[in-house]
Design an enzyme around this catalytic site. Structure first.
Site, PDB file in Angstrom:
ATOM      1  CD  GLU A 186      27.890  23.809  26.054  1.00  0.00           C
ATOM      2  OE1 GLU A 186      27.979  22.684  26.563  1.00  0.00           O
ATOM      3  OE2 GLU A 186      27.697  24.849  26.721  1.00  0.00           O
ATOM      4  CB  CYS A 189      24.150  22.457  26.227  1.00  0.00           C
ATOM      5  SG  CYS A 189      24.240  23.972  27.204  1.00  0.00           S
ATOM      6  CD1 TRP A 205      45.186  48.615  52.462  1.00  0.00           C
ATOM      7  CD2 TRP A 205      44.270  46.641  52.905  1.00  0.00           C
ATOM      8  NE1 TRP A 205      43.824  48.791  52.498  1.00  0.00           N
ATOM      9  CE2 TRP A 205      43.242  47.579  52.774  1.00  0.00           C
ATOM     10  CE3 TRP A 205      43.954  45.313  53.195  1.00  0.00           C
ATOM     11  CZ2 TRP A 205      41.894  47.238  52.939  1.00  0.00           C
ATOM     12  CZ3 TRP A 205      42.620  44.981  53.342  1.00  0.00           C
ATOM     13  CH2 TRP A 205      41.612  45.939  53.213  1.00  0.00           C
ATOM     14  NE  ARG A 221      37.143  38.268  49.898  1.00  0.00           N
ATOM     15  CZ  ARG A 221      37.106  39.477  50.434  1.00  0.00           C
ATOM     16  NH1 ARG A 221      36.360  40.427  49.853  1.00  0.00           N
ATOM     17  NH2 ARG A 221      37.790  39.764  51.522  1.00  0.00           N
ATOM     18  CG  LEU A 271      33.856  38.912  54.536  1.00  0.00           C
ATOM     19  CD1 LEU A 271      33.270  37.844  55.443  1.00  0.00           C
ATOM     20  CD2 LEU A 271      35.361  38.717  54.391  1.00  0.00           C
ATOM     21  CD  GLU A 289      38.858  36.333  52.405  1.00  0.00           C
ATOM     22  OE1 GLU A 289      39.186  37.399  52.954  1.00  0.00           O
ATOM     23  OE2 GLU A 289      38.393  36.282  51.251  1.00  0.00           O
ATOM     24  N   GLY A 308      40.039  34.465  61.166  1.00  0.00           N
ATOM     25  CA  GLY A 308      41.439  34.717  61.487  1.00  0.00           C
ATOM     26  C   GLY A 308      42.220  33.474  61.848  1.00  0.00           C
TER      27      GLY A 308
END
Length: 411
Positions: A88, A120, A210, A224, A244, A332, A334
């Protein structure tokens, strides 16, 4: 047709993007019988929704704002990051004195309290705004209708979108972690993983770089940033040495990195101990705190919690994160950590990236191991499933529903 102050006319597009997929329903068609709103209102609010998607404001919500008078756009803005001015304010700064007697379209109820920035509502009232159209109410108890009340007490007309409107659905999806946090009192917990089509997280040798392509990995960085917190087990740190972080343009406040490390085995050379880039919290057993000083010297925070079944108690970890006002946790891995969250019935959603690969291998890790379901009726089901394509990979998202007859680890 939208009319802009620079004289340019632009045809409004009503397919509003969400974090998952475009809405298939034409938004203008939804409320043609409304007595309060007309097509111009929906078009301007749709623009505010698109603006709201910009920025990475966690732990704050995404907000977009548009100021219009007599069909002309005077100012607009969005909340880029926590600590920056709100949407705003940016819109009012653009509009200047022209904001007097104009209409403000804002995707979330304006705040009415002092935080990192002033309220605001005060700025809106001071600018002489005549009407405010609000997308959704703010569930934060510091606001929770009080912002709308202040505006109305100042003589401003405030119109709130019906919760069933597709624009509201888009905003619910966009601010899912924030809304979940203030509606339930705890952070949204999402299990995220990259998988082959046969459900493998890595090869039996441990190789996993990957599985998915660059576009999918880039979106994982967005997840993330949206959650504001990333959590892994120490096994992931030992094997992958991850950063990370959310390595995206526009991310001002990096997510909190959390490592579950019962016996404090995290190497002092680990990348996530470089706390110049992002904060790191290591959660260990209370008995391991005597070895915490070297980690603290590196800038990490180390906290001890009770142990349950040989590992840190996940409920204690979530309580710890609640105290830090975390709105969402992206787990994430394992495999052991994912399984622990599922068996404790603490996970709320999944965000699974599937690559067109078949890895195979009896010993290759999968997302959910443990004992598993004895019958199909005991399987955890995923509802409200959304899918989205990133290059050759697919993201599958949805809410986890636990069977009523299955007792979780927290019971």
């Amino acid at each position: 047709m939208l009319h802009f102050a620079n004289g340019q006319d632009v045809q409004a597009t009503m397919d509003i993007p969400t974090p998952h997929s475009p809405l298939p329903t034409p938004l203008l068609r939804f409320w043609v019988c409304s007595k309060v709103f007309d097509e111009r209102d929906w078009a301007w609010m749709a623009r505010a929704v698109r603006l709201a998607r910009r920025g990475f404001p966690a732990p704050n919500p995404h907000v977009g704002a548009v100021i219009v008078k007599e069909g002309v756009l005077l100012g607009e803005g969005y909340h880029p990051y926590a600590g920056a001015p709100h949407a705003e304010v940016f819109a009012l700064q653009q509009a200047g004195e022209r904001a007097y007697s104009a209409t403000l379209y804002v995707t979330l109820e304006p705040c009415c309290h002092f935080g990192r920035t002033p309220p605001c509502t005060k700025a809106v009232i001071s600018a002489g705004i005549r009407r405010v159209v609000v997308g959704t109410q703010d569930p934060n108890p510091k606001v929770a209708g009080k912002g709308i009340q202040q505006l109305r007490e100042a003589g401003i007309q405030v119109d709130l979108l019906d919760p069933q409107h597709p624009l509201v659905s888009a905003l619910e999806a966009l601010n899912r972690p924030f809304l979940f946090r203030y509606r339930t009192g705890r952070p949204l917990i999402t299990l995220k993983s990259a998988l082959s089509l046969d459900g493998k997280m890595a090869c039996a040798t441990g190789d996993s770089k990957w599985i998915t392509g660059e576009r999918a990995r880039r979106h994982a960085h967005r997840l993330r940033a949206e959650h504001g917190c990333v959590l892994v087990g120490v096994g992931t740190v030992l094997h992958d040495d991850p950063q990370l972080t959310a390595r995206l343009r526009g991310v001002k406040n990096q997510p909190l990195r959390v490592v579950l490390d019962t016996h404090l085995r995290t190497p002092l050379s680990a990348q996530l101990l470089d706390t110049r880039s992002a904060p790191t919290l290591i959660v260990c057993a209370e008995s391991a705190l005597s070895r915490a000083e070297p980690y603290r010297q590196r800038g990490a925070e180390v906290v001890g919690v009770p142990v349950r079944n040989g590992c840190v108690d996940l409920q204690a970890v979530i309580t710890l994160l609640c105290q830090r006002k975390v709105i969402g946790v992206l787990v994430e891995g394992g495999s052991q950590v994912h399984t622990a969250f599922l068996e404790a019935r603490l996970a709320d959603r999944v965000a699974l990236f599937y690559a067109p690969l078949l890895i195979g291998g009896r010993d290759a890790p999968t997302l959910y191991e443990g004992q598993g379901a004895a019958t199909i009726s005991q399987a955890y089901r995923i509802t409200d499933v959304r899918q989205r394509k990133f290059g050759s990979d697919w993201l599958i998202e949805g809410d986890i529903v636990y069977p009523d007859n299955q007792v979780g680890a927290e019971d």
